[in-house]
Enzyme design. Structure first.
Site, PDB file in Angstrom:
ATOM      1  N   LYS A  95      -0.826  -8.564   4.662  1.00  0.00           N
ATOM      2  CA  LYS A  95       0.297  -9.127   3.897  1.00  0.00           C
ATOM      3  C   LYS A  95       1.538  -9.141   4.781  1.00  0.00           C
ATOM      4  CE  LYS A  95       2.545  -8.711  -0.669  1.00  0.00           C
ATOM      5  NZ  LYS A  95       2.595  -7.964  -1.956  1.00  0.00           N
ATOM      6  N   SER A 147       2.149 -10.719  -6.242  1.00  0.00           N
ATOM      7  CA  SER A 147       2.745 -11.346  -5.087  1.00  0.00           C
ATOM      8  C   SER A 147       1.815 -11.428  -3.863  1.00  0.00           C
ATOM      9  CB  SER A 147       4.001 -10.577  -4.678  1.00  0.00           C
ATOM     10  OG  SER A 147       3.667  -9.266  -4.256  1.00  0.00           O
ATOM     11  N   SER A 150       0.838  -6.460  -8.068  1.00  0.00           N
ATOM     12  CA  SER A 150       0.692  -7.489  -7.031  1.00  0.00           C
ATOM     13  C   SER A 150      -0.596  -7.465  -6.240  1.00  0.00           C
ATOM     14  CB  SER A 150       1.862  -7.409  -6.054  1.00  0.00           C
ATOM     15  OG  SER A 150       2.949  -8.088  -6.594  1.00  0.00           O
TER      16      SER A 150
HETATM   17  N1  GLN Z   1       5.112  -9.451 -10.610  1.00  0.00           N
HETATM   18  C1  GLN Z   1       5.850  -8.245 -10.478  1.00  0.00           C
HETATM   19  C2  GLN Z   1       7.239  -8.534  -9.980  1.00  0.00           C
HETATM   20  O1  GLN Z   1       7.542  -9.663  -9.779  1.00  0.00           O
HETATM   21  C3  GLN Z   1       5.143  -7.278  -9.575  1.00  0.00           C
HETATM   22  C4  GLN Z   1       5.272  -7.596  -8.151  1.00  0.00           C
HETATM   23  C5  GLN Z   1       4.603  -6.604  -7.244  1.00  0.00           C
HETATM   24  O2  GLN Z   1       3.749  -5.828  -7.666  1.00  0.00           O
HETATM   25  N2  GLN Z   1       5.046  -6.594  -5.996  1.00  0.00           N
HETATM   26  O3  GLN Z   1       8.033  -7.660  -9.790  1.00  0.00           O
END
Ligand code: GLN
Length: 487
Positions: free
Chosen positions: A80, A155, A179
């Protein structure tokens, strides 16, 4: 060769050790695949061919010399793009870091290297990991390999799409509120968020430090267990990393689960869950019963507050963590500022995207004098109560199950102008981060459009072995029904 790219890490390892293929050939085959499909998928932000080939060469040399290799040596991985890897661009898919080259390795990157795992490149994410669809990347869209009109989840969308699209065998993502688990569910693969502190966060670009964890993606439970084993452990560079022994997670996969107590989270199977998702998860629960587990309904009444609590705490932490991107030490700096203040404000206005700005403003507001007690302090108190709800539940059951997400992957563009509906995608996953417990998503069926559905399994802190074993038993029981993405 095409077929080998679709195999699991253990199968690829066998081919390497039997000298059916060399590690260099395997890495090159992945690059060829990336060349063929990534224009469509958009998983990779950048490639690091030289480093990957170097590692593969070392693996081949060791195989020729008959040395014993770490279990994932030579298995191609995607990283990532919010994890530092020395000498490569680490952008967090943000314009503010567009040209930033990592001067050091994250601890997980060091561990990947020690395990001789070739890192193919850096994969796309929602800017600074803020989002659920990867549409918030400043650079490109990543598409779902099952249907390229749909999002891969986020994400860690690039991490999931690259593995599901056979551009990498395994990958690493980060999970602050879901995410890893959400994209794993949308892309029909296995994704795992470890216990908070199990994996060092040193070198991960911080979003919300009390929630962030790095974790593995793979095509099967065993691959994620092996990868977690490789990256776990105490690290003096991260004061929140746990000083605990790392069990051999992959050795925990063989026990049967007769008599295991599986809790079904009532609130996550109530209204709002898509019918196909509900049916698939109910079928998974039936399967567990057949395997000899005892099924117990569990209520987590505070779960409904988890999104509210998360969006106060995560944004508060983000507003503080992202203060460092000011154009002074690294990253983008505006070209036309007349004084220092203007340099800060213009740099940040130009460098951050809309969602990141929204979060910084929300977080700054929640922390500001006068509002702190009403928002931040209350949210901290509720976080504690949510954790206690889990503690109570785990007195009765070994693990908890639910849908990873109430719906399957949605069309690109369909939620991007409605942040609230995007935030609601995480109702199933966020509470595990608030409680610091491990969670996994694994495939459990398909909706009427053929899109994959994820089953989430949550376990008490530090009980990853139990989690892997319970997941593995289900995976083995349904493996003949698994399909492959169309791409
Ligand atoms: N969708 C969640 C957010 O936008 C979680 C994102 C994540 O786990 N990095 O904060």
């Amino acid at each position: 060769m095409e077929e080998l790219l679709k195999k699991t890490a253990s199968e690829q390892r066998k081919a390497l050790l039997n000298k059916e293929i060399s590690a260099v050939e395997l890495v090159n085959a992945e690059y060829k695949r990336i060349e063929e499909v990534d224009e469509k998928l958009g998983a990779f932000n950048s490639l690091c061919k030289e480093q990957a080939i170097e590692t593969a060469k070392e693996v081949d040399k060791k195989i020729a010399e008959g040395e014993i290799l770490p279990p994932l040596a030579g298995i191609p991985l995607a990283l990532k793009d919010n994890i530092n890897l020395k000498g490569t661009k680490t952008t967090a898919s943000s314009k503010i870091l567009e040209n930033f080259v990592s001067p050091y390795d994250a601890t997980v990157s060091v561990k990947l290297k020690e395990n001789l795992i070739p890192i193919l490149g850096k994969v796309n994410l929602d800017e600074f990991a803020m989002g659920s669809s990867t549409e918030n990347s400043a650079f490109k869209l990543t598409r779902n390999p099952w249907d390229t009109n749909k999002v891969p989840g986020g994400s860690s969308g690039g991490s999931a799409a690259s593995v599901a699209g056979y551009e990498a065998t395994i990958s690493l993502g980060s999970d602050t509120g879901g995410s890893i688990r959400l994209p794993a569910s949308f892309c029909g693969i296995v994704g795992m968020k470890p216990t908070y502190g199990r994996v060092s966060r040193y070198g991960l670009i911080a979003f919300a430090s009390s929630l962030d964890q790095i974790g593995p993606f793979g095509r099967c439970v065993e691959d994620t267990a092996l990868l977690l084993e490789a990256i776990s452990g105490h690290d003096s560079h991260d004061s929140t990393s746990l000083n605990m022994p790392v069990p051999a997670f992959s050795k925990a996969l063989t026990n049967d689960i007769k008599g295991a107590k599986i809790g079904v989270i009532k609130e996550l199977l109530a209204e709002g869950v898509a019918p196909d998702v509900k049916t698939a998860v109910e079928n998974a629960i039936k399967k567990y019963k057949e395997l000899g587990a005892e099924i117990i309904e569990i209520s987590l009444p505070l779960l409904e507050y988890s999104i509210g609590v998360y969006y106060i705490l995560a944004t508060a932490e983000a507003s503080s963590n992202l203060a460092r991107f000011d154009g002074v030490k690294y990253g983008h700096r505006t070209k036309d500022a007349k004084n220092l203040l203007e340099m800060y404000t213009k740099t940040r206005a130009e460098g951050f995207g809309d969602e990141v700005k929204r979060r910084i403003m929300l977080g700054t507001y929640a922390l500001s004098a006068g509002y702190y007690d009403a928002y931040y302090k209350k949210a901290q108190q509720l976080r504690r109560l949510i954790k206690e709800d889990f503690d109570k539940a785990f007195e009765k059951v070994d693990v908890l199950v639910s849908p990873t997400c109430p719906n399957t992957a949605f069309e690109i563009g369909s939620k991007i102008s409605d942040p609230l509906s995007m935030y609601l995608t995480d109702i199933g996953t966020i509470s595990a981060n608030l409680a610091g417990i491990p969670g996994m998503s694994l495939p459990c069926g398909y909706d009427s459009d053929g899109m994959p559905i994820g089953l989430q399994i949550l376990a008490p802190a530090l009980q990853e072995e139990k989690l892997f074993n319970i997941a593995y038993n289900f995976e083995q029981a349904v493996k003949d029904t698994q399909k492959c993405p169309l791409i």
